[in-house]
Design a protein around this motif. Structure first.
Motif, PDB file in Angstrom:
ATOM      1  N   LYS A 171      -7.688  -2.179   8.210  1.00  0.00           N
ATOM      2  CA  LYS A 171      -7.130  -2.443   6.886  1.00  0.00           C
ATOM      3  C   LYS A 171      -5.744  -1.813   6.721  1.00  0.00           C
ATOM      4  O   LYS A 171      -5.471  -0.777   7.295  1.00  0.00           O
ATOM      5  CB  LYS A 171      -8.049  -1.877   5.803  1.00  0.00           C
ATOM      6  CG  LYS A 171      -9.452  -2.457   5.822  1.00  0.00           C
ATOM      7  CD  LYS A 171     -10.355  -1.707   4.853  1.00  0.00           C
ATOM      8  CE  LYS A 171     -11.752  -2.237   4.891  1.00  0.00           C
ATOM      9  NZ  LYS A 171     -12.531  -1.701   5.985  1.00  0.00           N
ATOM     10  N   VAL A 172      -4.951  -2.450   5.862  1.00  0.00           N
ATOM     11  CA  VAL A 172      -3.648  -1.911   5.494  1.00  0.00           C
ATOM     12  C   VAL A 172      -3.442  -2.159   4.006  1.00  0.00           C
ATOM     13  O   VAL A 172      -3.860  -3.181   3.470  1.00  0.00           O
ATOM     14  CB  VAL A 172      -2.504  -2.547   6.312  1.00  0.00           C
ATOM     15  CG1 VAL A 172      -2.368  -4.029   6.051  1.00  0.00           C
ATOM     16  CG2 VAL A 172      -1.182  -1.827   6.076  1.00  0.00           C
ATOM     17  N   ILE A 173      -2.814  -1.194   3.359  1.00  0.00           N
ATOM     18  CA  ILE A 173      -2.388  -1.381   1.977  1.00  0.00           C
ATOM     19  C   ILE A 173      -0.901  -1.691   2.008  1.00  0.00           C
ATOM     20  O   ILE A 173      -0.108  -0.932   2.563  1.00  0.00           O
ATOM     21  CB  ILE A 173      -2.651  -0.130   1.112  1.00  0.00           C
ATOM     22  CG1 ILE A 173      -4.151   0.179   1.069  1.00  0.00           C
ATOM     23  CG2 ILE A 173      -2.086  -0.325  -0.296  1.00  0.00           C
ATOM     24  CD1 ILE A 173      -4.495   1.493   0.375  1.00  0.00           C
ATOM     25  N   ILE A 174      -0.533  -2.816   1.428  1.00  0.00           N
ATOM     26  CA  ILE A 174       0.863  -3.213   1.327  1.00  0.00           C
ATOM     27  C   ILE A 174       1.304  -2.867  -0.087  1.00  0.00           C
ATOM     28  O   ILE A 174       0.874  -3.493  -1.054  1.00  0.00           O
ATOM     29  CB  ILE A 174       1.039  -4.705   1.644  1.00  0.00           C
ATOM     30  CG1 ILE A 174       0.552  -4.982   3.074  1.00  0.00           C
ATOM     31  CG2 ILE A 174       2.499  -5.126   1.465  1.00  0.00           C
ATOM     32  CD1 ILE A 174       0.452  -6.444   3.433  1.00  0.00           C
ATOM     33  N   LEU A 175       2.123  -1.833  -0.181  1.00  0.00           N
ATOM     34  CA  LEU A 175       2.533  -1.260  -1.462  1.00  0.00           C
ATOM     35  C   LEU A 175       3.843  -1.877  -1.924  1.00  0.00           C
ATOM     36  O   LEU A 175       4.837  -1.836  -1.211  1.00  0.00           O
ATOM     37  CB  LEU A 175       2.676   0.254  -1.307  1.00  0.00           C
ATOM     38  CG  LEU A 175       3.264   1.046  -2.465  1.00  0.00           C
ATOM     39  CD1 LEU A 175       2.405   0.911  -3.718  1.00  0.00           C
ATOM     40  CD2 LEU A 175       3.396   2.516  -2.066  1.00  0.00           C
ATOM     41  N   GLY A 176       3.834  -2.438  -3.126  1.00  0.00           N
ATOM     42  CA  GLY A 176       5.030  -3.053  -3.682  1.00  0.00           C
ATOM     43  C   GLY A 176       5.373  -2.453  -5.023  1.00  0.00           C
ATOM     44  O   GLY A 176       4.965  -2.959  -6.055  1.00  0.00           O
ATOM     45  N   SER A 177       6.100  -1.347  -5.011  1.00  0.00           N
ATOM     46  CA  SER A 177       6.504  -0.684  -6.240  1.00  0.00           C
ATOM     47  C   SER A 177       7.983  -0.341  -6.153  1.00  0.00           C
ATOM     48  O   SER A 177       8.502  -0.072  -5.071  1.00  0.00           O
ATOM     49  CB  SER A 177       5.696   0.596  -6.446  1.00  0.00           C
ATOM     50  OG  SER A 177       6.144   1.283  -7.596  1.00  0.00           O
TER      51      SER A 177
END
Length: 162
Positions: free
Chosen positions: A5-11
């Motif tokens: 799994k990977v979290i793709i962070l868009g902030s």
């Protein structure tokens, strides 16, 4: 792959509320994080003048290494963040100019983590993620919303898709 799994962070803020939430989830569940603000990703361009930015190499790496993609975004004006929207728009490159790479999305899974100053968000917020997953042949696992005013929500980190 064994459901990596990977979290793709868009902030737009590297140390904002969404990042704090993602850091907690990442540490608790040993999940890698890709912070989109670390990359130069241009807006979608029909003429592909942006072919040399970071989008294609980044996306190829994500697709090769992970089979569950968790998108994390603050809610800006009832929608995903601008940086996340640009990333989603660029998926069009995987349909037009990198078709083989795009086909590798089939069978992968996605989930969504959202964050705002409310206890919940309208289910319509998740429609772009759900419809994109469906269009690309991906499995939509679900979503979780966090209230930025209550950042220590450790009990809520039991996400069904993790």
């Amino acid at each position: 792959m064994e459901n990596k799994k990977v979290i793709i962070l868009g902030s737009s803020r590297k140390n904002g509320n969404t990042t704090k939430i993602v850091d907690g989830i990442s540490k608790e569940h040993n999940i890698d994080v890709v912070n989109l603000s670390d990359y130069n990703i241009s807006y979608y361009d029909y003429e592909s003048k942006n072919i040399d930015d970071d989008f294609l190499p980044l996306t190829r790496g994500i697709i090769e290494k992970y089979d569950t993609l968790i998108f994390a975004t603050p809610i800006y004006w009832y929608n995903m963040s601008g940086i996340m929207k640009v990333f989603f728009d660029r998926i069009s490159d995987l349909i037009r100019i990198e078709k083989e790479t795009g086909r590798k999305l089939r069978g992968k899974k996605i989930g969504v983590i959202s964050n705002s100053h409310d206890n919940e968000t309208d289910e319509s917020f998740y429609i772009p993620f759900q419809k994109s997953a469906d269009y690309l042949g991906m499995e939509y696992l679900g979503h979780a919303h966090f209230n930025a005013n209550i950042l220590n929500q450790q009990t809520k980190i039991e996400l069904t898709f993790i």
